[in-house]
Design a protein around this motif. Structure first.
Motif, PDB file in Angstrom:
ATOM      1  N   PHE A 139     -37.199   4.376 -66.280  1.00 33.52           N
ATOM      2  CA  PHE A 139     -38.649   4.248 -66.521  1.00 33.52           C
ATOM      3  C   PHE A 139     -39.339   3.835 -65.234  1.00 33.52           C
ATOM      4  CE2 PHE A 139     -37.606   3.388 -71.134  1.00 33.52           C
ATOM      5  CZ  PHE A 139     -38.254   4.510 -71.603  1.00 33.52           C
ATOM      6  N   GLY A 140     -38.727   2.887 -64.528  1.00 29.17           N
ATOM      7  CA  GLY A 140     -39.331   2.414 -63.286  1.00 29.17           C
ATOM      8  C   GLY A 140     -39.045   3.316 -62.107  1.00 29.17           C
ATOM      9  N   THR A 141     -37.781   3.789 -61.979  1.00 31.97           N
ATOM     10  CA  THR A 141     -37.441   4.539 -60.774  1.00 31.97           C
ATOM     11  C   THR A 141     -38.097   5.927 -60.751  1.00 31.97           C
ATOM     12  OG1 THR A 141     -35.406   5.259 -61.844  1.00 31.97           O
ATOM     13  CG2 THR A 141     -35.237   3.399 -60.346  1.00 31.97           C
ATOM     14  N   ASN A 142     -38.023   6.651 -61.860  1.00 36.21           N
ATOM     15  CA  ASN A 142     -38.517   8.030 -61.859  1.00 36.21           C
ATOM     16  C   ASN A 142     -39.877   8.215 -62.518  1.00 36.21           C
ATOM     17  OD1 ASN A 142     -35.443   8.091 -61.768  1.00 36.21           O
ATOM     18  ND2 ASN A 142     -36.007  10.160 -61.124  1.00 36.21           N
ATOM     19  N   ALA A 162     -42.557   5.913 -62.633  1.00 33.29           N
ATOM     20  CA  ALA A 162     -43.248   4.681 -62.264  1.00 33.29           C
ATOM     21  C   ALA A 162     -44.697   4.675 -62.754  1.00 33.29           C
ATOM     22  CB  ALA A 162     -43.206   4.511 -60.749  1.00 33.29           C
ATOM     23  N   GLU A 177     -33.138   2.335 -69.005  1.00 39.76           N
ATOM     24  CA  GLU A 177     -34.217   1.367 -68.790  1.00 39.76           C
ATOM     25  C   GLU A 177     -34.698   1.436 -67.337  1.00 39.76           C
ATOM     26  OE1 GLU A 177     -33.257  -2.705 -68.461  1.00 39.76           O
ATOM     27  OE2 GLU A 177     -34.924  -3.350 -69.689  1.00 39.76           O
ATOM     28  N   PHE A 178     -33.750   1.539 -66.399  1.00 37.54           N
ATOM     29  CA  PHE A 178     -34.127   1.586 -64.987  1.00 37.54           C
ATOM     30  C   PHE A 178     -34.962   2.821 -64.671  1.00 37.54           C
ATOM     31  CE2 PHE A 178     -31.462  -1.382 -62.191  1.00 37.54           C
ATOM     32  CZ  PHE A 178     -31.384  -2.330 -63.170  1.00 37.54           C
ATOM     33  N   ILE A 199     -28.239   1.042 -69.383  1.00 41.65           N
ATOM     34  CA  ILE A 199     -28.952   0.392 -68.274  1.00 41.65           C
ATOM     35  C   ILE A 199     -29.696   1.441 -67.420  1.00 41.65           C
ATOM     36  CG2 ILE A 199     -28.726  -1.166 -66.283  1.00 41.65           C
ATOM     37  CD1 ILE A 199     -26.263  -2.377 -67.608  1.00 41.65           C
ATOM     38  N   PRO A 200     -29.062   2.597 -67.087  1.00 40.88           N
ATOM     39  CA  PRO A 200     -29.824   3.609 -66.328  1.00 40.88           C
ATOM     40  C   PRO A 200     -31.066   4.115 -67.066  1.00 40.88           C
ATOM     41  CG  PRO A 200     -27.491   4.112 -66.234  1.00 40.88           C
ATOM     42  CD  PRO A 200     -27.640   2.977 -67.207  1.00 40.88           C
TER      43      PRO A 200
END
Lengths: 443, 357
Positions: free
Chosen positions: A77-80, A82, A74-75, A71-72
């Protein structure tokens, strides 16, 4: 800017390295499990069923680890990353969303059925649920490799005036020439890891003289599949991959092979040596002439382009790390073939189960396929630098514009602490399962 | 097309909150009401057996958001950087607690990991509510300072809080008193939901007591709901505009209130599943009502310089959205099949089942 990107890259590298310990085992293990289960259906010998259920327990622990550490990924990609997500989400979002929709549901639903539903379903359906777990985990690998293949060798896209990549041909995501060799190479490497784990647990049981019948089965299975997969990793899948790198990413190819200067009359293959980035040469080099040209192009004296041919901005930004990753992977792969070949010989002569030096060797070999798999991925990812999307989008241009490096370091430290705890939990759970042994299944 | 993907993603998120919601709620109930060892054991099992297949829905929803609305994904995930990563940590920590508790048979060991499981469940419920509150309230898109954007118009970065804790400034933080109210609503809702799940899936000795707990929590929830609706105009000057324009949207708040009112009859239900159904539709109604108030905006802007993010200005190309529809339909059919197969197997109470553990 440079500093900010450093922590983002380090966090991604750390979390993906930790994550990829688990899927590489589950993908190969799912295949071995259905082989055991299938053999049980044919032979009706309980020992194969024990084996299938035992390794599904180990699979389940690894699957759980894969989910919580996935899960981290996939996340992030968006958080770091963007800007990268914004620009390419229309394309790689397809394959990533397909992974979520198709593989995870398949894998998690049928894993639960396999573990809890044997009595309810009967043996044939139980085999089928195992097969669906295998299908789910390999589909997941395929879609991730399709995502990565697009980043390595972008196809089927168009760049709009605002810099966004949009999809123009959905099918090209899957006919990408980078994809199939990379996928097969990765799956065979994953089979190496899991067969070595199976064989190593077998060797462990034989050495401590417990569960010996199961131990023999595990060891035999591990050695046979281990030898086959070690060979297939090198040829043809590894060979095809190297040719793809030479064709599509010549700068990465020169760097990973350690070719500083273009060799007009055939390039040597470097076995050992340390890249000296100041003098632009290899220190303490041991090399065999002309082999690299032959391996790459089947011509002894074919020219191979060296790093001198490229502008510094086109070369990977960490050449020594790339070079070492590649040589560790290839070196370990060669050693694996050697040890599994010898073990096969002993197995054939029926001496393997009592020959302790080899049992100890196989037992302690177990971390190395993990290292080989991870360094293989480092080759792919470091080789693609300085780009995120090869030739089109630089890594520095993909980072989140609003996240400061202080915040990234904070979360990186948090991940390190949490993953230590998670690693400990993993060792306890797997250790307990192995200690418990495969015979504990009868009610 | 944008609307199709918006509905699909909202659906996946709603299912995630129903499924993992009972997981979180189970943890909250476990923290406050489970006293005997046997109850603690069976209640943590009621979450432990299912949490990983429930979290698959979050991964899938994230992937679909990434594909269909990449700009929103990029903007929101980087802007809500800290709360999102903290949520990730809580998800992992909670899983560690669940898996570790039964590994060593000692009361102190169990107490530690039970607390870890309970507290992280509570915080997750709170954070997800706070997240919904943030999405409703909006953010300072573009990082505007005195009318000048610091970043591109669709990027922002939110601190965890700002000193005033006020939702009505142009520079809100993640946590302000409005989002905390929504967070508490989420905690209460999921506690009710989790209690319903425990009643449905276990023979815990506290099950009868839990019905009174649900009733009392529901009173609190009704009060909080009325309070939050009455202050909604602070973050959105025309909260009813969408309902006047599209009267069909009224179905969403109606669904919520049916669930809320239904829950008051918890002690009279003949089947335990009715209680769970009520709290499920309450969750769906709550989320969809909030989204309906904002539609087609997904993330409002708190400044006048940059417009809010909508399903139209964050979507990918038309080709990308249309080419994904066929595989998505196949995917949904498959997911429904898996769900039905699994449901057949998992029916009944956990402590009556022989899971071979």
């Amino acid at each position: 800017m440079e500093d900010m990107i450093f922590y983002d890259r380090l966090q991604f590298a750390f979390t993906i390295t930790f994550h990829y310990i688990f899927p590489q085992l589950t993908m190969g293990l799912s295949l071995i499990i259905i082989l055991f289960k299938g053999y049980y259906l044919k032979s009706n010998n309980e020992i194969y069923n024990d084996a299938a259920k035992f390794f599904m327990k180990i699979f389940a622990i690894n699957f759980t680890m894969g989910v919580v550490t996935g899960i981290p990924m996939e996340f992030q990609f968006g958080t770091n990353w963007a800007k990268f997500s914004e620009l390419t989400g229309g394309i790689i979002g397809q394959t990533l969303a397909m992974e979520g929709t198709f593989s995870f549901f398949l894998e998690s639903s049928f894993l639960a059925l396999f573990i809890f539903g044997e009595k309810l379903m009967g043996q044939k359906l139980h085999f089928l649920t195992g097969f669906f777990v295998f299908l789910g985990s390999w589909a997941s690998g395929y879609l991730i490799l399709a995502t990565n293949a697009w980043m390595q060798h972008p196809v089927g896209y168009e760049v709009l005036a605002n810099g966004k990549f949009v999809l123009t041909h959905f099918s090209e995501l899957f006919s990408n020439p980078w994809l199939l060799p990379a996928f097969l190479h990765n799956q065979m490497a994953s089979l190496v890891t899991s067969s070595f784990v199976v064989g190593s647990i077998g060797a462990f049981y034989l050495l401590i003289k417990k569960h010996e019948a199961h131990g023999k089965l595990f060891l035999k299975t591990g050695v046979i599949i281990g030898l086959i997969s070690s060979l297939l990793v090198a040829f043809p899948t590894g060979d095809l991959n190297a040719k793809n790198v030479a064709k599509y990413q010549p700068a990465a190819f020169a760097a990973m092979e350690g070719i500083f200067e273009t060799e007009e009359a055939g390039a040597e293959i470097v076995l050992i040596g340390q890249p000296n980035m100041v003098e632009k040469k290899l220190d303490n080099k041991i090399a065999v002439p002309n082999i690299l040209s032959f391996l790459t192009y089947q011509e002894w004296d074919k020219q191979i382009i060296g790093m001198d041919h490229f502008d510094k901005s086109e070369l990977p930004d960490n050449i020594p790390a790339l070079y070492y990753s590649y040589h560790i992977m290839v070196g370990l792969g060669t050693i694996f073939i050697g040890i599994m070949g010898i073990s096969m010989l002993f197995l054939y002569r029926k001496k393997l189960y009592s020959f302790k030096p080899l049992l100890w060797t196989i037992l302690f070999l177990v971390p190395f396929p993990f290292i080989a798999n991870l360094t293989g991925w480092y080759v792919a990812e470091l080789g693609r630098q300085p780009y995120l999307v090869y030739g089109l989008l630089k890594t520095v241009d993909g980072v989140s514009p609003t996240v400061s490096s202080g915040n990234t370091l904070f979360t990186l430290l948090g991940f390190v602490a949490l993953y230590m705890l998670l690693g400990l939990l993993f060792l306890v759970l797997v250790g307990k399962t192995i200690y418990h042994g495969p015979q504990h299944q009868k009610h | 097309m944008e609307i199709f993907w918006f509905i699909i993603i909202a659906l996946f998120l709603a299912i995630f909150f129903i499924l993992d919601g009972y997981d979180f709620g189970t943890g909250i109930i476990h923290l406050f009401f489970a006293k005997t060892d046997k109850d603690k054991e069976v209640i943590s099992k009621a979450a432990g057996l299912f949490w990983d297949s429930n979290e698959v829905w979050l991964v899938a929803a994230g992937g679909l958001l990434f594909m269909a609305f990449p700009t929103l994904y990029a903007s929101a995930f980087s802007g809500f950087y800290l709360p999102l990563i903290i949520v990730l940590w809580l998800i992992i920590f909670r899983a560690i607690g669940l898996e570790l508790r039964s590994q060593i048979d000692h009361p102190i060991w169990r107490t530690i990991w039970d607390k870890a499981f309970g507290v992280s469940s509570l915080l997750l419920a709170l954070f997800f509510g706070v997240a919904l509150g943030n999405v409703a309230r909006g953010v300072n898109l573009g990082g505007v300072e005195n009318g000048v954007s610091a970043y591109e118009a669709h990027y922002f970065f939110l601190p965890l809080w700002n000193p005033s804790f006020s939702p009505s400034t142009t520079h809100p933080g993640v946590i302000d008193w409005f989002t905390i109210v929504i967070g508490i609503i989420a905690v209460v809702t999921l506690a009710i939901h989790g209690a319903n799940w425990i009643i449905l899936k276990t023979n815990a000795s506290i099950n009868n007591k839990l019905k009174s707990v649900i009733f009392n929590l529901n009173i609190a929830l009704a009060v909080l709901t009325i309070f939050s609706v009455s202050i909604w105009h602070i973050i959105e000057p025309h909260p009813l505009a969408n309902y006047l324009e599209y009267p069909a949207f009224l179905i969403f708040p109606m669904v919520y209130f049916i669930g809320l009112i239904g829950t008051f009859f918890i002690k009279k239900f003949k089947k335990e599943v009715y209680g769970f159904a009520c709290s499920s539709i309450m969750i769906v109604g709550g989320i969809t009502s909030t989204l309906a108030t904002m539609f087609p905006v997904l993330l409002p802007s708190t400044n006048d310089t940059n417009p809010g993010l909508t399903i139209y200005n964050t979507a990918t190309s038309q080709y990308g959205m249309s080419v994904a529809i066929p595989w998505m339909i196949v995917g949904i059919v498959l997911i429904i099949i898996y769900f039905l197969v699994q449901k057949k197997l998992n029916a009944g109470k956990i402590d009556d089942m022989d899971y071979g553990h």
